[in-house]
Design an enzyme around this catalytic site. Structure first.
Site, PDB file in Angstrom:
ATOM      1  CG  ASN A   9      -1.692   1.245   1.418  1.00 24.41           C
ATOM      2  OD1 ASN A   9      -1.823   2.026   0.473  1.00 24.41           O
ATOM      3  ND2 ASN A   9      -2.234   1.449   2.608  1.00 24.41           N
ATOM      4  CD1 TRP A  10       3.834   1.301  -2.850  1.00 25.15           C
ATOM      5  CD2 TRP A  10       3.558   2.377  -4.795  1.00 25.15           C
ATOM      6  NE1 TRP A  10       4.613   0.682  -3.793  1.00 25.15           N
ATOM      7  CE2 TRP A  10       4.461   1.322  -4.991  1.00 25.15           C
ATOM      8  CE3 TRP A  10       3.241   3.198  -5.887  1.00 25.15           C
ATOM      9  CZ2 TRP A  10       5.049   1.064  -6.239  1.00 25.15           C
ATOM     10  CZ3 TRP A  10       3.814   2.939  -7.126  1.00 25.15           C
ATOM     11  CH2 TRP A  10       4.711   1.880  -7.293  1.00 25.15           C
ATOM     12  CE  LYS A  11       0.203   3.417   4.826  1.00 24.22           C
ATOM     13  NZ  LYS A  11       0.069   3.567   6.263  1.00 24.22           N
ATOM     14  CG  HIS A  94      -5.850   1.840   5.095  1.00 24.36           C
ATOM     15  ND1 HIS A  94      -5.412   2.730   6.028  1.00 24.36           N
ATOM     16  CD2 HIS A  94      -4.833   0.962   4.901  1.00 24.36           C
ATOM     17  CE1 HIS A  94      -4.164   2.421   6.376  1.00 24.36           C
ATOM     18  NE2 HIS A  94      -3.792   1.350   5.703  1.00 24.36           N
ATOM     19  CD  GLU A  96      -2.939   5.439   6.767  1.00 18.89           C
ATOM     20  OE1 GLU A  96      -2.932   5.537   5.529  1.00 18.89           O
ATOM     21  OE2 GLU A  96      -1.991   4.944   7.413  1.00 18.89           O
ATOM     22  CD  GLU A 166      -3.590  -2.751   7.319  1.00 16.41           C
ATOM     23  OE1 GLU A 166      -2.509  -3.035   6.802  1.00 16.41           O
ATOM     24  OE2 GLU A 166      -4.165  -1.661   7.135  1.00 16.41           O
ATOM     25  N   GLY A 172       2.326   2.014  10.756  1.00 21.25           N
ATOM     26  CA  GLY A 172       3.276   3.115  10.603  1.00 21.25           C
ATOM     27  C   GLY A 172       3.990   3.506  11.881  1.00 21.25           C
ATOM     28  CB  SER A 212       5.195  -2.053  11.844  1.00 19.37           C
ATOM     29  OG  SER A 212       4.753  -0.731  12.112  1.00 19.37           O
ATOM     30  N   GLY A 233       2.643  -1.235   4.279  1.00 24.20           N
ATOM     31  CA  GLY A 233       2.690   0.185   3.957  1.00 24.20           C
ATOM     32  C   GLY A 233       4.112   0.646   3.705  1.00 24.20           C
ATOM     33  N   GLY A 234       4.722   1.248   4.736  1.00 16.87           N
ATOM     34  CA  GLY A 234       6.048   1.875   4.604  1.00 16.87           C
ATOM     35  C   GLY A 234       7.081   1.008   3.914  1.00 16.87           C
TER      36      GLY A 234
END
Ligand code: PEP
Length: 252
Positions: A9-11, A94, A96, A166, A172, A212, A233-234
């Site tokens: 997930n590049w966000k 998600h 966010e 999640e 993150g 993470s 993600g990251g």
């Protein structure tokens, strides 16, 4: 046996030229994996990602969509629009989006139905906050989110859903749930699906862990009984690192 599905997930990261360069190098690093590989990219990268992923084993997903097919919804993108350019997957709900964009269990459910109506495969996110975990209601929260999200779907559709568990406190933050905790949470989600849709659906539905995930913890997480891969993600922003996660089963 269920397959492992590992999605990045590049966000809100990566310009088209960066996406093209990424896919160029990443595709070579994951070409031999038997795991399913998905990159969920920003809308502005979708077309470039789809073009550059052609002929590779990388599938492309979006990170959100609207539940209506078309109309006066300025700034929104529908499932039909995503499908029209060849997108296969879409992240729905998600944390966010739930936190910053007022996504609710109801809109998540509507979006999943709209995704299926347009032959898109949803990656549906559920997860508890730190306060909910500390209050001892994590299992209740994630099983309820799962039940609401899947409400009204056919068994065959639920089999095709990817659920991403999640825990919000792990996204993150560098804090990862222990593999045992994550596996137990995923077992309770699977159990909830079993209660409603039966053994066959529950045994087949893919449930990922997200929060993470890195190359140093992927193997431990993904080799538990119920974790069927990850939403990353990251660590998915760096092709070499994400490739190590995808290729976790080659680690010593
Ligand atoms: C995510 O965005 O879904 C996620 C799990 O992020 P991170 O891996 O950075 O915690």
């Amino acid at each position: 046996m269920r397959r492992k599905v590992i999605a990045g997930n590049w966000k809100m990261n990566m310009l088209p030229n960066e996406a093209i360069e990424y896919i160029e190098s990443f595709s070579k690093l994951v070409e031999n994996t038997k795991n399913e590989v998905i990159l969920c990219v920003p809308y502005t990268d979708l077309f470039y990602a789809l073009m550059n992923a052609q002929g590779t084993n990388i599938k492309i997903g979006a990170q959100n969509m609207h539940f209506e097919e078309k109309g006066a919804y300025t700034g929104e993108v529908s499932a039909k629009m995503l499908k029209s350019i060849g997108v296969e997957y879409v992240i729905i709900g998600h944390s966010e989006r739930r936190q910053y964009f007022a996504e609710t269990d109801e809109t998540v459910n509507k979006k999943i139905k709209a995704a299926f109506a347009n032959d898109l495969k949803p990656i549906v996110c559920v997860g508890e906050t730190l306060e909910q975990r500390e209050a001892g209601i994590a299992e209740k929260v994630i099983t309820e989110q799962t039940r609401f999200a899947l409400d009204g779907l056919e068994k065959e559709q639920v089999k095709k859903v990817i659920v991403a568990y999640e825990p919000i406190w792990a996204i993150g933050t560098g804090k990862t749930a222990t593999s045992e905790d994550a596996n137990n949470s995923i077992k309770s989600i699977r159990n909830e699906i079993k209660k409603i849709y039966g053994d066959d659906v529950a045994d087949n539905v893919i449930i990922q862990y997200g929060g993470s995930v890195k190359s140093s913890n992927a193997k431990e997480l993904f080799t538990t009984s119920d974790i069927d891969g990850g939403l990353v993600g990251g660590a998915s922003l760096v092709p070499e690192e994400f490739a190590k996660i995808v290729n976790y089963d080659e680690q010593q």
